[in-house]
Design a protein around this motif. Structure first.
Motif, PDB file in Angstrom:
ATOM      1  N   ILE A   2       0.858  -1.178   0.000  1.00 39.14           N
ATOM      2  CA  ILE A   2       0.000   0.000   0.000  1.00 39.14           C
ATOM      3  C   ILE A   2       0.895   1.228   0.000  1.00 39.14           C
ATOM      4  O   ILE A   2       1.732   1.395   0.898  1.00 39.14           O
ATOM      5  N   MET A  49      -7.260   4.967   2.823  1.00 40.95           N
ATOM      6  CA  MET A  49      -6.629   3.724   2.365  1.00 40.95           C
ATOM      7  C   MET A  49      -7.649   2.776   1.763  1.00 40.95           C
ATOM      8  O   MET A  49      -7.371   2.056   0.800  1.00 40.95           O
ATOM      9  N   ILE A  62      -2.589   0.180  -4.349  1.00 41.70           N
ATOM     10  CA  ILE A  62      -2.413  -1.162  -3.803  1.00 41.70           C
ATOM     11  C   ILE A  62      -1.807  -2.019  -4.892  1.00 41.70           C
ATOM     12  O   ILE A  62      -2.396  -2.168  -5.973  1.00 41.70           O
TER      13      ILE A  62
END
Length: 255
Positions: A2, A49, A62
């Motif tokens: 990430i 996120m 990602i």
């Protein structure tokens, strides 16, 4: 795994950035703790996120793919997310709600298999909520509901697990159960775990990578055993930080 690059975010009626130029790289198969005071930006960053919030500046990737370009199904395969406060339909039984965790791996018309149903029961038993499987969600306490939500995230079996204050409504025994289970999962699987907390001891117990936040910025990041010191934490929590040496790590407390 990430990557957050130069993230800035402000809510509609805010005059200031809640997240202010944050860049962060989360590695695969690690357990990570976002640590800081209330309103420092931890939960907001977790939502960014997950793609629930879109930053005004910057990008979240990602495995090199922009999360905003992913469909909801693709995101669900990549990550599960346990919010601190969730709006859950109350007419579900605990078992049926947990079984929804398989949605990302089933086709529209498919039902969970016998082995998947057995896994639901096994994970519920592991968390001590096997006796709740036939109860309705609206019959549960806040702590029980939180345990159910964490179980569902594990059943979802995604590569990344995001948890916002996962122990906030739990008693000490269940706090330990959740943290010890997350620690075991991190040690035994290839999953990446990210949690938010106010408690520095959680990061120490988990031997996590800690991301220390203050006023929307990351002020330090690295191994929790090296970073969680009186000197580092005093900047955030004040001058009353002290240690207890009765454990195999220096537990942080207040005088």
């Amino acid at each position: 795994m990430i990557n957050l690059k130069n993230i800035k975010f402000k809510y509609k009626n805010n005059a200031y950035d809640v997240i202010n130029d944050v860049t962060l790289n989360i590695k695969k198969n690690t357990i990570n703790v976002l640590l800081g005071l209330n309103a420092c930006g931890k939960t907001t960053l977790l939502k960014i996120m997950n793609g629930l919030l879109k930053p005004q500046h910057g990008v979240v990737e990602i495995d090199g793919e922009n999360i905003i370009s992913m469909s909801h199904v693709e995101r669900a395969k990549k990550m599960s997310f346990v919010l601190q406060r969730q709006n859950i339909a109350s007419d579900f039984t605990v078992f049926n709600y947990l079984a929804i965790g398989y949605t990302n791996s089933l086709k529209f018309y498919e039902q969970p298999t016998s082995s998947q149903k057995e896994k639901v029961v096994a994970i519920a038993e592991e968390f001590g909520i096997g006796n709740l499987l036939n109860r309705l969600l609206d019959e549960l306490s806040g702590g029980q509901l939180q345990m159910v939500s964490i179980c569902k995230a594990l059943i979802q079996d995604s590569e990344i697990i995001l948890l916002d204050e996962p122990t906030s409504a739990l008693d000490m025994r269940n706090q330990n159960k959740v943290l010890s289970t997350l620690k075991r999962i991190a040690e035994e699987t290839n999953k990446t775990i990210i949690i938010t907390t106010h408690n520095p001891n959680h990061a120490l117990y988990l031997k996590a990578n800690v991301v220390i936040m203050n006023k929307g910025k990351i002020i330090n990041e690295g191994n929790s055993e090296k970073l969680i010191t009186k000197e580092t934490l005093t900047e955030i929590y004040g001058n009353d930080i002290c240690y207890s040496n009765e454990l195999d790590y220096n537990e942080v407390s207040f005088k």
